[in-house]
Design an enzyme around this catalytic site. Sequence first.
Site, mmCIF file in Angstrom:
data_model
loop_
_atom_site.group_PDB
_atom_site.id
_atom_site.type_symbol
_atom_site.label_atom_id
_atom_site.label_comp_id
_atom_site.label_asym_id
_atom_site.label_seq_id
_atom_site.Cartn_x
_atom_site.Cartn_y
_atom_site.Cartn_z
ATOM 1 N N HIS A 172 35.095 50.773 31.846
ATOM 2 C CA HIS A 172 34.954 50.224 33.191
ATOM 3 C C HIS A 172 35.883 50.944 34.167
ATOM 4 O O HIS A 172 35.493 51.255 35.300
ATOM 5 C CB HIS A 172 35.259 48.728 33.175
ATOM 6 C CG HIS A 172 34.882 48.027 34.440
ATOM 7 N ND1 HIS A 172 35.744 47.194 35.116
ATOM 8 C CD2 HIS A 172 33.727 48.035 35.167
ATOM 9 C CE1 HIS A 172 35.145 46.706 36.195
ATOM 10 N NE2 HIS A 172 33.923 47.203 36.249
ATOM 11 N N HIS A 176 34.498 53.543 37.432
ATOM 12 C CA HIS A 176 34.915 53.428 38.832
ATOM 13 C C HIS A 176 35.703 54.648 39.303
ATOM 14 O O HIS A 176 35.935 54.800 40.503
ATOM 15 C CB HIS A 176 35.710 52.144 39.041
ATOM 16 C CG HIS A 176 34.851 50.921 39.119
ATOM 17 N ND1 HIS A 176 34.135 50.591 40.248
ATOM 18 C CD2 HIS A 176 34.550 49.963 38.197
ATOM 19 C CE1 HIS A 176 33.446 49.482 40.039
ATOM 20 N NE2 HIS A 176 33.673 49.078 38.797
ATOM 21 N N HIS A 203 26.315 47.514 35.854
ATOM 22 C CA HIS A 203 26.742 46.123 35.713
ATOM 23 C C HIS A 203 25.632 45.247 35.128
ATOM 24 O O HIS A 203 25.909 44.290 34.393
ATOM 25 C CB HIS A 203 27.212 45.585 37.061
ATOM 26 C CG HIS A 203 28.530 46.162 37.505
ATOM 27 N ND1 HIS A 203 28.623 47.242 38.350
ATOM 28 C CD2 HIS A 203 29.809 45.820 37.194
ATOM 29 C CE1 HIS A 203 29.887 47.529 38.553
ATOM 30 N NE2 HIS A 203 30.640 46.698 37.865
ATOM 31 N N GLU A 308 28.473 46.274 46.946
ATOM 32 C CA GLU A 308 29.764 46.622 46.344
ATOM 33 C C GLU A 308 30.975 46.275 47.212
ATOM 34 O O GLU A 308 31.921 45.678 46.670
ATOM 35 C CB GLU A 308 29.772 48.105 45.941
ATOM 36 C CG GLU A 308 31.033 48.444 45.140
ATOM 37 C CD GLU A 308 31.029 49.879 44.651
ATOM 38 O OE1 GLU A 308 31.932 50.209 43.874
ATOM 39 O OE2 GLU A 308 30.162 50.668 45.029
ATOM 40 N N HIS A 323 30.908 41.946 46.485
ATOM 41 C CA HIS A 323 31.416 42.226 45.145
ATOM 42 C C HIS A 323 32.933 42.378 45.130
ATOM 43 O O HIS A 323 33.636 41.698 44.369
ATOM 44 C CB HIS A 323 30.766 43.496 44.591
ATOM 45 C CG HIS A 323 31.432 44.009 43.356
ATOM 46 N ND1 HIS A 323 32.381 45.020 43.390
ATOM 47 C CD2 HIS A 323 31.317 43.656 42.051
ATOM 48 C CE1 HIS A 323 32.801 45.266 42.166
ATOM 49 N NE2 HIS A 323 32.177 44.447 41.336
ATOM 50 N N HIS A 327 35.914 39.754 43.483
ATOM 51 C CA HIS A 327 36.945 40.059 42.488
ATOM 52 C C HIS A 327 38.313 39.587 42.972
ATOM 53 O O HIS A 327 39.078 38.967 42.219
ATOM 54 C CB HIS A 327 36.979 41.566 42.231
ATOM 55 C CG HIS A 327 36.099 42.014 41.107
ATOM 56 N ND1 HIS A 327 36.566 42.190 39.819
ATOM 57 C CD2 HIS A 327 34.783 42.336 41.077
ATOM 58 C CE1 HIS A 327 35.573 42.598 39.040
ATOM 59 N NE2 HIS A 327 34.475 42.695 39.785
ATOM 60 N N HIS A 363 29.137 38.629 37.750
ATOM 61 C CA HIS A 363 28.234 39.775 37.839
ATOM 62 C C HIS A 363 26.784 39.389 37.543
ATOM 63 O O HIS A 363 25.872 40.083 37.993
ATOM 64 C CB HIS A 363 28.722 40.914 36.945
ATOM 65 C CG HIS A 363 29.674 41.811 37.666
ATOM 66 N ND1 HIS A 363 29.243 42.764 38.559
ATOM 67 C CD2 HIS A 363 31.031 41.874 37.661
ATOM 68 C CE1 HIS A 363 30.289 43.383 39.076
ATOM 69 N NE2 HIS A 363 31.389 42.853 38.549
#
Length: 567
Positions: A172, A176, A203, A308, A323, A327, A363
């Site tokens: 992960h 990114h 995802h 995102e 998104h 988080h 997600h």
Amino acid sequence: MTILHEKQVRVLKLFERLSVASGEHIDHVDPRLATVGQLPNNAFFSHFLPEHLDEAKRLVEIFYSAKDFDDFIHLADQARHLVNSTLFAFAAEVAILHRKDAHGVIVPPIQEIFADRFVPADTLIKAFSIATTKPVGDESDVVVDVHETGNILDPEYKLAYYREDIGVNAHHWHWHVVYPSIYDSAFFGKPKDRKGELFYYMHQQMCARYDCERLSNGLHRMVPFHNFEEALDGYAAHLTHVASGRHYAPRPNGMTMHDLDHVDVQEMQRWTERLLEAIHLGKVIDSEGNDIILDEETGIDLIGSLVESSHDSKNHQYYGSLHNWGHVMIAYIHDPDGRFRETPGVMTDAATSLRDPIFYRFHRFIDNVFQEYKKTLPAYTKENLNFPDVQVTEIKVNAKIPNVIHTFFREDELELSHCMHFGSPGSVRARYHHLDHESFSYIITTVNNSHAEKHGTVRIFLAPKHDELGNEISLDEQRTMCIEMDKFDVELRPGKNTIVRSSTDSSVTISSTYTYKELLHGEDLEEDRSEFCSCGWPQHLLVPKGNDKGMVFDLFVMITDGEKDKL
């Protein structure tokens, strides 16, 4: 020493014990670094917080603009002492993967550089205690076992082996890095092909795989996060943050989201509504007020950038950052206004967020936004999918028992000495267990009824056949649970063709990563390795765990016209 290996060694030194590198006095700081260094090293860098990403973007562009490799190393060597260590690692890796003069250089495994993000604090403390109390002259290695972080009182504990897997969390992080949200197509001179679409697909596959693991362990499929006011289940990662000496905060049971300084819960709801409105209207509004149609070709990419939200988002102001702020809001759920100066939870960091069960529920909620868009698309036609004159006639899985794949847990070790000083000349390692499976191969029989050789693309998917109640899953539900096992090109001669493909050759996975030690001493590593990156799915997690009675999956194989795939 080859030129490539020399570059490799110089890069490795930038990451050595990075968490304790910042703070060294530099007499003459390069003026190009004047715009970075705002985030202290004892702060928890977030891959999702805009102000952190803004500084990371500036540093990436400084590194990328260095006139040559020597200049890049000069800048990076100073920056590692000036900026937040996690921010530095992220920016340096992005630059290395995108600089032409760094092609072939492999970034060191993040799990060795920041072992504190992958190994529980008590394991690190035990390793430090043993290493620092060895008798003088004792150069033997230190190996400590990773302790479990939960128990059976928590139903989610059954999936700790998967969520806390070192390989999947490293994956992960690297994804990114390869597809950073801060990527500016104008600055780099070229776009990231289908970046928003790949954000969705990566995802989506994580959610599908997680549901497969849940069914493997007798649990029901995920209930998607869907209500910004709902009480969330708790989670404690037991991880420390070496640079600050503090912990990743746990989340007690029953907490709900609250407004933050820069975004509130109502905005999250509003952004969701605006995204769904754009999907149902079939168009998005850009920052200039123009309509952009969501067509079959580019619609999913546009939606991915909005959700995102990445630098490529067409309208940050209107559609927000569902998104990324999601988080952050979850990471600070226990101290939303900062009154207690608490540290964030693991959802703040790409290297740790997969450990938390809420990651997958959140997600799945994000994926449901994408699924709303996919409902608006016309169904595939026969012409879209048909490969004239080519037919798959038989599929077999070659393993110890035909069509049966056995999974098991394997022991492995992680080097810790590149993360922190242990005061010991020998190696210090953490011993842990991870899921794995036997090697197997697909045997696919096809017939090419034409008189000419044809170029095809083989796609292989796996999906659970039964739900948590033992009922057969409908095809429409099963579609969202299909996990991609492989995709590869094939040449089909006229007549019968037998395709044999090993599981270890899967294009979806990465079989292994080079360790820091191998990269440091690996002068014999292949020179032409410019395409290597560590963002593949871990090979050991290619196959879901299943259960001791045997879990039934459907294997789906299709071959499409490879010439069309080139278009």
